[in-house]
Design an enzyme around this catalytic site. Structure first.
Site, mmCIF file in Angstrom:
data_model
loop_
_atom_site.group_PDB
_atom_site.id
_atom_site.type_symbol
_atom_site.label_atom_id
_atom_site.label_comp_id
_atom_site.label_asym_id
_atom_site.label_seq_id
_atom_site.Cartn_x
_atom_site.Cartn_y
_atom_site.Cartn_z
ATOM 1 N N ASP A 80 0.914 -1.165 -0.021
ATOM 2 C CA ASP A 80 0.042 0.109 -0.036
ATOM 3 C C ASP A 80 0.965 1.301 -0.105
ATOM 4 O O ASP A 80 1.967 1.017 0.481
ATOM 5 C CB ASP A 80 -0.740 -0.075 1.425
ATOM 6 C CG ASP A 80 -1.761 1.342 1.391
ATOM 7 O OD1 ASP A 80 -2.582 1.829 0.505
ATOM 8 O OD2 ASP A 80 -1.419 1.815 2.539
ATOM 9 N N TYR A 133 -0.267 5.156 0.898
ATOM 10 C CA TYR A 133 -0.772 5.990 1.654
ATOM 11 C C TYR A 133 -0.496 5.411 3.138
ATOM 12 O O TYR A 133 -1.368 4.717 3.551
ATOM 13 C CB TYR A 133 -1.919 6.886 1.411
ATOM 14 C CG TYR A 133 -2.003 7.254 -0.336
ATOM 15 C CD1 TYR A 133 -1.099 8.573 -0.105
ATOM 16 C CD2 TYR A 133 -2.533 6.732 -1.237
ATOM 17 C CE1 TYR A 133 -0.999 8.958 -1.568
ATOM 18 C CE2 TYR A 133 -2.423 7.364 -2.441
ATOM 19 C CZ TYR A 133 -1.705 8.524 -2.724
ATOM 20 O OH TYR A 133 -1.551 8.895 -3.760
ATOM 21 N N ARG A 171 -7.650 13.128 6.375
ATOM 22 C CA ARG A 171 -7.241 11.708 5.969
ATOM 23 C C ARG A 171 -8.715 10.815 6.341
ATOM 24 O O ARG A 171 -8.847 9.843 5.539
ATOM 25 C CB ARG A 171 -6.144 11.383 6.775
ATOM 26 C CG ARG A 171 -5.764 9.742 6.739
ATOM 27 C CD ARG A 171 -5.484 9.304 5.238
ATOM 28 N NE ARG A 171 -5.151 7.994 5.229
ATOM 29 C CZ ARG A 171 -5.102 7.199 4.069
ATOM 30 N NH1 ARG A 171 -5.297 7.523 3.073
ATOM 31 N NH2 ARG A 171 -4.511 5.873 4.140
ATOM 32 N N SER A 192 -2.421 0.521 -4.996
ATOM 33 C CA SER A 192 -2.910 1.717 -4.397
ATOM 34 C C SER A 192 -4.166 2.178 -4.657
ATOM 35 O O SER A 192 -4.547 2.292 -6.032
ATOM 36 C CB SER A 192 -1.855 2.830 -4.318
ATOM 37 O OG SER A 192 -2.205 4.210 -3.778
ATOM 38 N N ASN A 193 -4.827 3.122 -3.843
ATOM 39 C CA ASN A 193 -6.036 3.640 -4.428
ATOM 40 C C ASN A 193 -5.760 5.126 -5.301
ATOM 41 O O ASN A 193 -6.484 5.509 -5.783
ATOM 42 C CB ASN A 193 -6.972 4.411 -3.168
ATOM 43 C CG ASN A 193 -7.765 3.224 -2.451
ATOM 44 O OD1 ASN A 193 -8.242 2.472 -3.100
ATOM 45 N ND2 ASN A 193 -8.135 3.411 -1.199
#
Length: 220
Positions: free
Chosen positions: A9, A11, A40, A115-116
């Protein structure tokens, strides 16, 4: 633990999302960490809600909307110039200090970011941290138009690296992401930097470490 490939991942795992608090503090004294924390929290919340509602917007848009909410929540007025300055901090988040050395130690395996974030967000991050050569792939959910922890996102990772899920390790500092990856069938390492309890979602990570250097020293 047999590991032929590692998915990371981005972040909160490789890059410190709260490094934006420095710019927030500069622009809004004594409010920096508050802005960062709300920002966040809403960023994650919006990814889950948009996935459930089938109303996908890419991570840049989600990050922008989350910032707007954080500023409104704290009753802070910000011009478009200020908002853009804050938003652009997400293109230069700081890597955690141990990341370069740890990735070098793990480099005898295939490695990828899953990742997003969009490619347009992730590529500058990796480049600015001088980590481009560390990864075989930088994979974005934007290809599927849905966010983690949707099972198809983890499956996308295995397809990109041509790896069986049982031979892969997924590394994240986010408990919800670790739970998603474990449910999919990955081996999972949770980076617990702040000594917090793991989420109660019916699964547990295979390995818990405090940072990536500890992971690199643990894997055979």
């Amino acid at each position: 633990m047999s590991v032929k490939a590692i998915f990371f991942d981005a972040y909160g795992t490789l890059f410190d999302v709260h490094s934006v608090s420095e710019k927030c503090e500069q622009l809004f004294p004594e409010k920096g960490m508050q802005i960062s924390e709300i920002w966040r929290m809403k960023q994650l919340e919006y990814t889950w809600l948009r996935s459930l509602m089938d109303r996908y917007e890419d991570f840049w848009k989600v990050t922008e909307d989350s910032l707007l909410f954080a500023l409104k929540a704290l009753d802070l007025q910000a011009s478009q110039e200020i908002r853009s300055a804050l938003l652009n901090e997400y293109l230069r988040l700081k890597a955690f200090p141990e990341v370069p050395k740890a990735l070098e130690m793990l480099s005898n395996r295939k490695m990828a970011i899953l990742s997003n974030g969009t490619q347009e967000m992730l590529n500058p991050l990796v480049r600015n941290a001088n980590l481009t050569e560390a990864f075989n792939e930088v994979i974005s959910v934007d290809e599927l138009k849905i966010y983690k922890p949707y099972m198809g996102v983890y499956e996308l990772g295995t397809a990109k690296l041509s790896i069986n899920k049982t031979d892969a390790l997924f590394v994240t500092s986010n408990p919800w992401d670790a739970s998603g990856a474990k449910t999919f069938g990955f081996q999972v390492c949770w980076i617990n930097r702040n000594n917090k309890p793991f989420d109660e979602l019916g699964v547990q990570p295979d390995l818990v470490v405090k940072n990536l250097e500890e992971l690199a020293n643990t894997l055979p």
